[in-house]
Write a protein that holds these residues in place. Sequence first.
Motif, PDB file in Angstrom:
ATOM      1  N   ALA A   1      25.450 -17.132   4.466  1.00  0.00           N
ATOM      2  CA  ALA A   1      25.236 -16.416   6.255  1.00  0.00           C
ATOM      3  C   ALA A   1      25.330 -14.997   5.969  1.00  0.00           C
ATOM      4  O   ALA A   1      24.921 -13.677   6.371  1.00  0.00           O
ATOM      5  CB  ALA A   1      25.060 -17.452   6.425  1.00  0.00           C
ATOM      6  N   ALA A   2      27.049 -14.874   5.238  1.00  0.00           N
ATOM      7  CA  ALA A   2      28.018 -13.434   5.931  1.00  0.00           C
ATOM      8  C   ALA A   2      27.057 -12.224   4.824  1.00  0.00           C
ATOM      9  O   ALA A   2      26.921 -11.340   5.618  1.00  0.00           O
ATOM     10  CB  ALA A   2      29.233 -13.508   5.739  1.00  0.00           C
ATOM     11  N   ALA A   3      26.800 -12.964   3.440  1.00  0.00           N
ATOM     12  CA  ALA A   3      25.992 -11.465   2.938  1.00  0.00           C
ATOM     13  C   ALA A   3      24.522 -11.677   3.297  1.00  0.00           C
ATOM     14  O   ALA A   3      24.678  -9.993   3.349  1.00  0.00           O
ATOM     15  CB  ALA A   3      25.779 -12.403   1.592  1.00  0.00           C
ATOM     16  N   ASP A   4      23.920 -12.111   4.163  1.00  0.00           N
ATOM     17  CA  ASP A   4      22.527 -11.484   4.356  1.00  0.00           C
ATOM     18  C   ASP A   4      22.942 -11.257   6.130  1.00  0.00           C
ATOM     19  O   ASP A   4      21.482 -10.980   6.910  1.00  0.00           O
ATOM     20  CB  ASP A   4      21.396 -12.899   3.963  1.00  0.00           C
ATOM     21  N   GLY A   5      23.526 -11.705   6.398  1.00  0.00           N
ATOM     22  CA  GLY A   5      23.905 -10.811   7.751  1.00  0.00           C
ATOM     23  C   GLY A   5      23.885 -12.159   9.163  1.00  0.00           C
ATOM     24  O   GLY A   5      23.503 -11.342  10.053  1.00  0.00           O
ATOM     25  N   THR A   6      23.455 -13.432   8.828  1.00  0.00           N
ATOM     26  CA  THR A   6      22.835 -13.846   9.984  1.00  0.00           C
ATOM     27  C   THR A   6      24.208 -14.431  10.668  1.00  0.00           C
ATOM     28  O   THR A   6      23.983 -15.516  11.279  1.00  0.00           O
ATOM     29  CB  THR A   6      21.543 -14.912   9.040  1.00  0.00           C
ATOM     30  N   GLY A   7      25.348 -14.213   9.863  1.00  0.00           N
ATOM     31  CA  GLY A   7      25.979 -15.064  10.612  1.00  0.00           C
ATOM     32  C   GLY A   7      26.812 -16.467  10.037  1.00  0.00           C
ATOM     33  O   GLY A   7      25.795 -17.420   9.322  1.00  0.00           O
TER      34      GLY A   7
END
Length: 414
Positions: A382-388
């Motif tokens: 999630a951090a990698a795609d910016g979704t938290g």
Amino acid sequence: MAFPGVEKLLDFGQAFDVTMLDGVVDAFYQSGGNPQMRSEAEKIMTGLKENEQMWTRADAILEQSRSPNTKFFALQLLDATIKYRWNSLPNEQREGIKNFMSNLVIKLSTDEVSFRRDRAYINKVNNVLVQILKHDWPVRWASFIPDLVGAAKQSESLCENCMNILKLLSEEVFDFSRGELTQAKIMELKNSLNTDFPMIHELCEFVLQHSQRPELIQQTLQTLHAFLSWIPLGYIFESTLLDTLLKLSPNPQFRNVAFQCLAEVGGLAVESKYDSHFVKLYVTVVTQLQQILPRNIKIAEAYANGSDDEQAFIQNLAIFLTQFFKAHIQLLETSGEYQQQLLIGLEYLLNISYVDEPEVFKVCLDYWHVLVCDLFQSDAAAAADGTGGLGGITGGQPVMEFSFAPAGGGGGGA
């Protein structure tokens, strides 16, 4: 000589003296007896076991002996013959043994008093019968399952023992056969069990829905537990079986073995068309659980002070929750409708983790390892795609606070 005339036991030209054999066997097993007599009795019994014709005396011993130890000795003779010499016996002798053992099972199981009194002996008889099945079923005994199911309908005590035989057969084929049977033979037995399972399934469902006898229901649940890992899924999800298990699970008499069955079902990794059944299973169990074991109960204390059955229930509950979460937690994570039930289940598992029992803790710890790895990987993705992060277990909803210390010293953890 402590046993005069004992040589007659090996004279196959005359009637067998069962009373004399009783005396030899009793001398061997008598506690505090004469050591010299015991040593002589042991030599005699060893010599009898080594005689290749001694098994032919087993029927006379089992019918006439008044000593349980002598009967077990006769069953050992039969068991060894069946394991190591069965296929070398003439067909008429094999058929004679099969008919004798089948009739003995029916005789011992039909009388309620002897069935309860002689359970250890009957279990050994059952095991000998299963050894025959491993050789002759299905090719030389194709009618065994229909015959057994038909016999089970004669009386409830006979039905209970038939369930035990089916359980032993399933365990022998699926759990204990490695090293004793070829892979081809194991596959043949598995295919035969699958072919005949509709009759077994019908009998199990009838018993669970209609019997009022706790012992029979308990044995039927144990038999089902031995089957659930391999039977076709339709018998679980497209019949009344799952509903019946959920109906029985709150009952203190049956809940331990019922939860073992539900854990077996809950851990199945199957196609998505059965997802709704798994959700129903979990939601029903969590709803019932709050009546059986309220959330404010201090589970660690309850375990420490509980009976053996109550302690077993807590361990079986841990196994159910961990098995289900490993296989199906995503069904609950991805729907806001079921997240409260998911958190309640995790809360129960967290509180069980404080139980001071290594085996229970290992069950819980194994799942926490899986969960932490899953959360770490999900959060990293999630951090990698910016979704938290932490989107899996909460579905984007506010996170329910968890305490890593048991509330009140072992109670609710939320």
